[in-house]
Write an enzyme that holds these catalytic residues in place. Structure first.
Site, PDB file in Angstrom:
ATOM      1  N   ARG A 152       3.002  -2.855  -5.422  1.00 31.68           N
ATOM      2  CA  ARG A 152       3.314  -4.137  -4.767  1.00 31.68           C
ATOM      3  C   ARG A 152       3.102  -5.288  -5.743  1.00 31.68           C
ATOM      4  O   ARG A 152       3.941  -6.186  -5.876  1.00 31.68           O
ATOM      5  CB  ARG A 152       2.425  -4.310  -3.524  1.00 31.68           C
ATOM      6  CG  ARG A 152       2.872  -3.399  -2.399  1.00 31.68           C
ATOM      7  CD  ARG A 152       1.964  -3.439  -1.199  1.00 31.68           C
ATOM      8  NE  ARG A 152       2.567  -2.698  -0.094  1.00 31.68           N
ATOM      9  CZ  ARG A 152       1.902  -2.110   0.887  1.00 31.68           C
ATOM     10  NH1 ARG A 152       0.581  -2.196   0.931  1.00 31.68           N
ATOM     11  NH2 ARG A 152       2.535  -1.463   1.841  1.00 31.68           N
ATOM     12  N   HIS A 176      -8.974  -0.354  -0.235  1.00 32.58           N
ATOM     13  CA  HIS A 176      -7.627  -0.675   0.231  1.00 32.58           C
ATOM     14  C   HIS A 176      -7.791  -1.533   1.471  1.00 32.58           C
ATOM     15  O   HIS A 176      -7.980  -1.047   2.561  1.00 32.58           O
ATOM     16  CB  HIS A 176      -6.878   0.620   0.562  1.00 32.58           C
ATOM     17  CG  HIS A 176      -5.496   0.382   1.071  1.00 32.58           C
ATOM     18  ND1 HIS A 176      -4.523  -0.205   0.304  1.00 32.58           N
ATOM     19  CD2 HIS A 176      -4.917   0.648   2.262  1.00 32.58           C
ATOM     20  CE1 HIS A 176      -3.404  -0.284   1.012  1.00 32.58           C
ATOM     21  NE2 HIS A 176      -3.623   0.224   2.201  1.00 32.58           N
TER      22      HIS A 176
END
Ligand code: A3D
Length: 320
Positions: A152, A176
């Site tokens: 990303r 995460h």
């Protein structure tokens, strides 16, 4: 040589995409497992019928019986419930912990020699719980998050600099979640660090700060758009890269949620760090020098993971 066996636990959005990618790449024969009756069988049948069109021979089967994962070389776990809008990854904890217990016991019984990649959220807690329930060695159980988070970050950096994504390398550490740590100093365009690119006038600190923020919220942005679930194409592609590194003994350096035993000053937790993946699973945790800001960010992330584990132990006292 016998074909490899890839078992996918969870045949939802990510599971189905994983099966398609693994079949296209002929990583091995694929078994899709799910508790929902008909879903893994239906997806397996549909995917098998891609074979003649796409030219792959991988066998794809669907099952509701753990016995069918017997002897799997790689297992990728997506079983559980994904986030809905307004739900944090941590809200998923209670539901998905029970799922990890069932999955861990299935793996322990039928595929104790597998390399296991966990994707189910909240990732850093679920990979830890899955390892505990399965009893596999720590180097054979790893979490997928960093490859996706870095992908990303790299995508946004490539858009910012107007360059090919192939020339961007980026680095995301930590848990995460909203506390992940995109490390700008180690992120480059063809080896040129992002801070140098700022000095060269190719971007500004403010724009890079906004990209760092967008990366940390990368999952939430997709959830907000989809409304009915979370990202699945890029998560699946990321886990396949990890599986390929193991199956091909590629020794790729990939950011993954790995079990730390003293590295980065952490003991007994799964945290997102760069690791080398080869035929022995996680073969090395790579400790990089971090500046004070990244260190502080990593500590916040570690504390968040610790809180999740405490919550897990409160829910299931066999983990305490
Ligand atoms: P979804 O399409 O809902 O698929 C999940 C599947 O799991 C469904 O088919 C369920 O029937 C199945 N399932 C539920 N309980 C069990 C069980 N006990 N045993 C076997 N199968 C079961 O979700 P998805 O594929 O979009 O996402 C799967 C998971 O990945 C969720 O927890 C997401 O939050 C997580 N996820 C993680 C990332 C990371 O980067 C870590 C990214 C995206 C999604």
């Amino acid at each position: 040589m016998a074909r490899k066996k890839i078992a996918l636990i969870g045949a939802g959005n990510i599971g189905g995409t994983l099966a398609h990618l693994a079949a296209q790449k002929e990583l091995g024969d694929i078994v899709l497992f799910d508790i929902a009756e008909g879903i893994p069988q239906g997806k397996a049948l549909d995917l098998s019928q891609c074979g003649p069109v796409q030219g792959f021979d991988a066998a794809v089967t669907g099952t509701n019986d753990y016995k069918d994962i017997e002897g799997a070389d790689v297992i990728i776990v997506t079983a559980g419930v994904p986030r809905k809008p307004g739900m944090s990854r941590d809200d998923l904890l209670g539901i998905n912990l029970k799922v990890m217990k069932a999955v861990g016991e299935g793996i322990k019984q039928y595929a104790p020699d597998a390399f296991v990649i966990c994707i189910t959220n909240p990732l850093d807690a679920m990979v830890w719980a899955l390892r505990e329930f399965s009893g596999l060695p720590h180097n054979k159980v790893v979490g997928m998050a960093g490859v996706l988070d870095s992908a990303r970050f790299s995508t946004f950096l490539a858009w910012e600099f107007g360059v090919s994504v192939r020339d961007v390398t980026s680095f995301v550490l930590g848990g995460h979640g909203d506390t992940m740590v995109p490390v700008v100093e180690y992120s480059t365009v063809k080896g040129i660090p992002v801070p140098d690119l700022i000095k060269m006038g190719k971007s500004t600190q403010e724009r890079i700060d906004a990209i760092v923020k967008r990366t940390a919220n990368g999952g939430g942005e997709v959830v907000g758009l989809l409304k009915t679930g979370s990202a699945f194409y890029a998560p699946a592609a990321s886990a396949i890269a990890m599986a390929e590194s193991y199956l091909g003994d590629q020794k790729r350096v990939l950011p993954c949620a790995a079990y730390l035993e003293g590295q980065y000053g952490v003991d007994g937790l799964y945290v997102g760090v760069p690791v080398k993946i080869g035929k022995d699973g996680v073969e090395e945790v790579i400790e990089i020098e971090l500046n004070d800001q990244a260190k502080a960010g990593l500590q916040v992330s570690i504390d968040a993971v610790k809180d999740l584990l405490t919550a897990c132990k409160g829910i299931d006292n066999t983990l305490a």
